[in-house]
Design an enzyme around this catalytic site. Structure first.
Site, short mmCIF file in Angstrom:
data_model
loop_
_atom_site.label_atom_id
_atom_site.label_comp_id
_atom_site.label_asym_id
_atom_site.label_seq_id
_atom_site.Cartn_x
_atom_site.Cartn_y
_atom_site.Cartn_z
CE LYS A 1 46.00 35.38 103.81
NZ LYS A 1 45.66 36.62 102.93
CG ASN A 2 49.29 38.13 103.73
OD1 ASN A 2 48.36 37.42 103.01
ND2 ASN A 2 49.15 38.86 104.50
NE ARG B 1 41.19 44.47 98.42
CZ ARG B 1 40.71 45.46 97.51
NH1 ARG B 1 39.51 45.41 97.31
NH2 ARG B 1 41.52 46.43 97.15
CB CYS C 1 37.51 44.54 101.86
SG CYS C 1 38.31 43.55 102.98
NE ARG D 1 42.13 45.54 102.03
CZ ARG D 1 42.59 44.01 102.23
NH1 ARG D 1 41.88 42.94 102.40
NH2 ARG D 1 43.99 44.01 102.07
N PRO D 2 41.05 50.42 98.04
CG PRO D 2 42.26 52.69 98.51
CD PRO D 2 41.67 51.33 99.12
CG LEU E 1 48.42 53.91 95.97
CD1 LEU E 1 48.95 53.52 97.43
CD2 LEU E 1 49.04 55.24 95.79
CG ASP F 1 46.95 41.26 108.47
OD1 ASP F 1 45.92 41.90 108.11
OD2 ASP F 1 47.70 40.69 107.64
NE ARG G 1 40.31 35.08 101.79
CZ ARG G 1 40.01 36.23 101.42
NH1 ARG G 1 39.12 37.06 102.18
NH2 ARG G 1 41.09 36.74 100.96
C1 UD1 Z 1 48.20 43.30 102.35
C2 UD1 Z 1 47.90 42.10 103.06
C3 UD1 Z 1 46.90 42.44 104.19
C4 UD1 Z 1 47.39 43.45 105.18
C5 UD1 Z 1 47.90 44.57 104.53
C6 UD1 Z 1 48.28 45.59 105.55
C7 UD1 Z 1 48.05 40.47 101.64
C8 UD1 Z 1 47.46 39.58 100.60
N1 UD1 Z 1 47.24 41.34 102.13
O1 UD1 Z 1 47.14 43.97 102.03
O2 UD1 Z 1 46.74 40.95 105.13
O3 UD1 Z 1 46.34 43.74 106.05
O4 UD1 Z 1 48.69 44.06 103.55
O5 UD1 Z 1 49.80 44.97 106.08
O6 UD1 Z 1 49.34 40.43 101.49
N2 UD1 Z 1 45.99 51.90 99.67
C9 UD1 Z 1 45.64 52.72 98.97
N3 UD1 Z 1 45.69 52.61 97.51
C10 UD1 Z 1 46.05 51.55 96.92
C11 UD1 Z 1 46.36 50.23 97.72
C12 UD1 Z 1 46.47 50.57 99.27
O7 UD1 Z 1 45.29 53.73 99.29
O8 UD1 Z 1 45.94 51.33 95.84
C13 UD1 Z 1 46.14 51.93 101.31
C14 UD1 Z 1 45.04 50.89 101.93
O9 UD1 Z 1 43.85 51.53 102.05
C15 UD1 Z 1 45.56 50.95 103.17
C16 UD1 Z 1 47.30 51.12 103.16
O10 UD1 Z 1 47.34 51.50 101.74
O11 UD1 Z 1 45.37 51.96 104.01
C17 UD1 Z 1 48.03 49.72 102.81
O12 UD1 Z 1 47.16 48.68 102.15
P1 UD1 Z 1 48.15 47.56 101.48
O13 UD1 Z 1 49.52 47.63 102.05
O14 UD1 Z 1 47.93 47.78 100.03
O15 UD1 Z 1 47.27 46.24 101.77
P2 UD1 Z 1 47.17 45.08 100.97
O16 UD1 Z 1 48.50 44.91 99.98
O17 UD1 Z 1 45.86 45.09 100.25
#
Ligand code: UD1
Length: 438
Positions: free
Chosen positions: A22-23, A94, A118, A123-124, A127, A312, A404
């Protein structure tokens, strides 16, 4: 609404197959927008998130045709008439925020709703936004939407460090940077297999990318990518979930065979932790065979970015540890408040103490079937696993969370000897009047 009714004290046996990731499917679909023509993706799982994303992409004027029987997505990106992703769709998933990079890369302009929180906490996307600014985009936030424009129609490229490392931001920035008018360097880039396979697709479309799978990804922008067909990779989280299921519910010493997965994508931390439980695993090229141990050993884990233990898989690991021969600790260092499954598992008998981002789980726990509520994707599959090992019947409600990200979970489990069925129910009905086997 629908729920899964799981019979307890089950033994898993036989064969389970692993679907496409999925991801990875989601960013592959986003990348196809950059192709400017027809691309066919294979290995696309039949999941709600995939269908939602097809609608998000369709909203821009790109034609998306999903064929669940063949597992393909055919995306005709000849025309993008409306570079926008509306709140009504983004709020459902998201990952729709990938439209930011895809549309900036294709059209030089994007208007995408900000995703909200979320199910398990904030979940910001800071970045993503700061990264696009570093690549030359002019970004404004207004009325819940992010509007980004590349002056002159193309990003100029730039250097950006992700702190912390982020899968989503790495993918989004790579989408935008592929057609920039210069070179982009993403520091502390995510090394997850999802990012690597997605990057390989961009390369197949002509993108110039170095450093995939390392923490520094360099993208030399080119004016446009071309369409390309591509095969998705298997879902490593589904594989990990089924390995845990086999260790938890397999007959000790008897093989449970998992076909179609790729264990090299699981990361060393999970493989090592899994071996330490006492489960025996043979990693073949065509299949992975798991034999449950006579006694599950307690193994503490801490989630981390790849190749660390995946966040996950921590909810599923918690359930495995309820049956271990001692206590263990599960720490989520990636998403520090991802514990919505704990109160539901407590309803089934879990004994656990949660302090900050750590859960201490008591082993040798007798779980008993109960009515429980899914709160998010991985939490819901942990409730199904708990139901398989519990005494009696478990009703996992709000199963749409599970849909999902798990393709035909009940069908796959039923084929491997687990009695589980999908049932419609009325969420607001008086439980006194709901038949036990509705
Ligand atoms: C993706 C996966 C999700 C998995 C996660 C971590 C998808 C669709 N989802 O989510 O299943 O749990 O990776 O392996 O692929 N962060 C910030 N600012 C940002 C973005 C992220 O601070 O703008 C932080 C998050 O709060 C978190 C960390 O970065 O602590 C990692 O998150 P991220 O790798 O971005 O997760 P997703 O891509 O949303």
């Amino acid at each position: 609404m629908e729920k899964l009714v799981v019979q307890g004290s089950q033994h898993l046996s036989g064969t389970l197959s692993i679907s496409g990731s999925k991801n990875t499917a989601l960013p592959l679909m986003a990348a196809a927008i950059l192709g400017g023509d027809v691309s066919t993706l294979s290995g696309i799982p039949n999941l709600k998130d995939v269908r939602t994303f097809a609608r998000v992409i369709g909203y821009t004027g790109v034609d998306v045709s999903l064929n669940p029987d063949l597992g393909t997505a055919t995306i005709d990106a000849s025309e993008v008439t409306n570079p926008e992703a509306p709140y009504e769709l983004v709020k459902r998933m998201r990952a729709s925020f990938y439209m930011m990079g895809a549309l900036l890369g294709r059209c030089g302009h994007a208007r995408v709703s900000l995703p909200g929180g979320c199910a398990w906490g904030p979940r910001p996307v800071n970045l993503h936004i700061d990264g696009f600014r570093a690549l030359g985009a002019e970004v404004e936030l207004d009325k819940g939407y992010v509007t980004a424009t590349a002056p002159g129609g193309r990003l100029r490229g730039g250097r950006f460090k992700l702190t912390p490392s982020s899968v989503g931001a790495t993918i989004n920035l790579m989408l935008g940077a592929s057609t920039a008018n210069g070179t982009s360097i993403i520091e502390n880039a995510a090394r997850e297999p999802d990012v690597v396979v997605f990057g390989e697709y961009l390369q197949a479309m002509g993108a110039h990318i170095d450093g995939l799978g390392t923490s520094e990804v360099v993208i030399e922008g080119i004016p446009a990518l071309h369409a390309a067909d591509f095969a998705n990779c298997p879902d490593r989280i589904e594989l990990g979930t089924f390995m845990i299921a086999a260790a938890l519910c397999g007959t000790p010493g008897e093989p449970v065979t998992l076909v179609g997965g790729d264990h090299t994508q699981l990361g060393d931390a999970f493989i090592e932790a899994f071996a330490a439980t006492g489960a025996e695993t043979e990693y073949g090229t065509d299949a992975i065979v798991v034999r449950a141990p006579a006694e599950i050993q307690p193994v503490s884990v801490e989630t981390a970015i790849y190749p660390g233990f995946p966040t996950d898989l921590q909810a599923q690991w918690t359930v495995l540890m309820t049956q271990a021969a001692g206590n263990s600790k599960i720490t989520d260092a990636v998403y520090t408040d991802r514990f919505k499954h704990i109160p539901e598992l407590r309803r089934m008998g879990l004994n656990a103490i949660v302090v900050d981002n750590e859960v201490v789980v008591e082993g040798k726990t007798r779980l008993s079937g109960a009515y429980v509520m899914s709160t998010d994707l991985r939490a819901s599959v942990s409730l199904v696993l708990a139901g398989m090992v519990a005494e009696g019947e478990t009703h996992v409600q709000r199963v749409y969370h599970l849909d999902r990200g798990y393709e035909d979970l009940e069908g796959k489990l039923a084929a491997a000897g687990v009695e589980v069925k999908r049932v419609s129910y009325d969420e607001f009905a008086d439980p006194e009047h709901e038949p036990a086997h509705a």
